[in-house]
Motif scaffolding. Structure first.
Motif, mmCIF file in Angstrom:
data_model
loop_
_atom_site.group_PDB
_atom_site.id
_atom_site.type_symbol
_atom_site.label_atom_id
_atom_site.label_comp_id
_atom_site.label_asym_id
_atom_site.label_seq_id
_atom_site.Cartn_x
_atom_site.Cartn_y
_atom_site.Cartn_z
ATOM 1 N N ALA A 95 0.836 -1.197 0.000
ATOM 2 C CA ALA A 95 0.000 0.000 0.000
ATOM 3 C C ALA A 95 0.876 1.254 0.000
ATOM 4 O O ALA A 95 1.903 1.295 0.672
ATOM 5 N N VAL B 256 -6.528 3.924 7.163
ATOM 6 C CA VAL B 256 -5.682 2.872 7.743
ATOM 7 C C VAL B 256 -4.545 3.559 8.480
ATOM 8 O O VAL B 256 -3.714 4.236 7.868
ATOM 9 N N ASN C 199 -9.791 -5.408 16.111
ATOM 10 C CA ASN C 199 -8.697 -6.299 15.729
ATOM 11 C C ASN C 199 -8.154 -7.017 16.953
ATOM 12 O O ASN C 199 -8.109 -6.461 18.048
#
Ligand code: AMP
Ligand code: GLY
Length: 419
Positions: free
Chosen positions: A118, A141, A214
């Motif tokens: 990315a 992100v 997460n």
């Protein structure tokens, strides 16, 4: 061969289990270990982060091979300390382990090696953070630069949440959102030769349907019936080998386990992250399928001999592992709860077993929870559907007050048309 494993989670239990089944291993030790590992290895109460203490133990035991499991000791240089005392060690040096220890360093290596990942910015000021968030847009992100046990990453559509997480980090990597299924691919490497293992998929979110926060990983399966059969070769060629070559070129060769966390996007494979060690819980399923004896493989990597090994052998079947987590994980997990039914899992099924993570033996001999991810039930079968059914039957035999687990591990992959 005398082997000493450093660490005390389910990954180390899986490593110790495989090593205990290897006829070449004559004595097996683990520090600090846990209540389950105690059944297959002799435990030593040594701090895994203390390189000198680990090296002393290895010398005292006359270990032929030390295997360092978790990232924190690797980043702290424990593998270097062991090697300095003349003992072969599976695990990268402190400098090479920065591939996991610093997301910014990993990005730099990938850029130099031409590895697809990315697009990203490394930010240290509020102005840089706002510019980066604005440049990529939602979903955001945001990754803490340092080690955070899988919990330093926030992926969110909410700008305020993204910004707050970024501001709470000293140094932060803000990057483009990658769409598509994730794959974990491990490779054993001696710094030159790269042997990829079979791919696995991890379930990182705490709740069914990939909802919730997460975690370190709530379950895994292997193989991946939906993946392109050429995936492993492609990733070895475009990601793993170039990364290993780049670290060697920099004078900090990476020898140990290189873990590529990948996203299979519409534009091709992209690296989400590198880790410098076996992944947890993927190791549980990858090792369940590995037929090549583990000790020889790890020693060959530790001694620069991987090129001389014959091709790795794998079971054609499948493996599934389901993590049982304690009350309130991944927030502040409650510990000290008694666990029952552990022995029933393998007693009722030759193809299922329990791997301990956060457990300890209380004074009365009862095994109790001692961490967030408490254990993982692993099972094998000729198909994913069979392995999955066995794993969940095993989970149902265990009781741990307040615990939770995902009910959809490998569910989609085990359903036709994949199977
Ligand atoms: P990491 O600790 O870097 O593996 O990130 C943890 C999880 O966050 C990954 O397994 C992904 O599910 C998610 N994630 C990380 N980076 C990205 C990205 N660039 N795009 C989408 N999801 C991501
Ligand atoms: N399974 C995720 C990790 O080991 O980091």
């Amino acid at each position: 061969m005398k082997v000493l494993v450093i660490g005390g989670g389910a990954r180390e239990h899986a490593l110790c289990r495989s090593l205990s089944l290897d006829p070449e291993v004559t004595s097996l030790h683990c520090a600090p270990g846990n209540a389950g590992i105690a059944e297959v290895a002799e435990l030593h109460p040594v701090d895994a982060l203390d390189g000198a203490a680990v090296a002393d133990l290895a010398v005292r035991l006359g270990a032929d091979l030390v295997v360092v499991g978790p990232e924190a000791p690797l980043v702290a240089g424990v593998a270097d300390a062991v090697r300095e005392r003349g003992v072969d060690c599976f695990g990268p040096s402190r400098e090479a382990a920065a591939l996991e220890g610093s997301k910014a360093f990993a990005k730099d290596v990938m850029a130099a090696a031409g590895v697809p990942t990315a697009r990203s910015y490394v930010c240290t000021t509020p102005e840089e953070i706002d510019t980066a968030l604005d440049a990529f847009g939602a979903p955001y992100v945001v990754k803490d630069d340092g080690l955070a046990a899988g919990k330093g990453v926030v992926v969110t559509g909410d700008l305020a949440v993204a910004r707050a997480h970024a501001l709470a980090c000293d140094r932060v990597v803000i990057e483009e959102y990658l769409d598509g299924p994730e794959v974990s691919l491990f490779a054993v490497t001696d710094g030159e030769t790269v042997l990829p293992l079979q791919p696995a998929q991890d379930f990182k979110r705490s709740l069914d349907g990939d909802e919730g926060p997460n975690t370190g990983g709530m379950g895994a399966y292997s193989p991946l019936p939906w993946a392109d059969p050429k995936l492993v070769d492609e990733v070895a060629r475009t990601v793993l080998q170039p990364t290993v070559d780049e670290l060697r070129r920099r004078g900090t060769p990476f020898a140990g386990l290189l873990y590529a966390g990948l996203a299979i996007t519409s534009r091709g494979v992209r690296v989400i992250e590198f880790n410098a060690r076996f992944g947890d819980p993927e190791t549980q399923v990858v090792l369940a399928r590995l037929r090549t004896p583990l000790a020889g493989l790890l020693r060959a990597a530790a001694t620069g001999q991987l090129a001389t090994l014959p091709e790795l052998r794998w079971s054609d079947g499948a493996a599934v592992t389901v993590v049982i987590a304690s009350h309130n994980y991944p927030d502040t997990p409650r510990t000290g709860d008694p666990i029952t039914g552990l022995a029933d899992v393998a007693a009722h099924d030759d193809h299922a077993y329990v791997l301990h993570a956060g457990t300890r033996t209380a004074q009365d001999g009862q095994i109790v929870s001692a961490g967030g991810r408490v254990l993982s039930v692993t099972a094998t079968g000729s198909t994913l559907a069979k392995a999955r059914e066995r794993a969940y039957r095993g989970v149902a035999r265990i009781t741990l007050d307040g615990s939770h687990h995902r009910t959809d591990i490998a569910a989609k992959a085990a359903t036709p048309p994949h199977q």
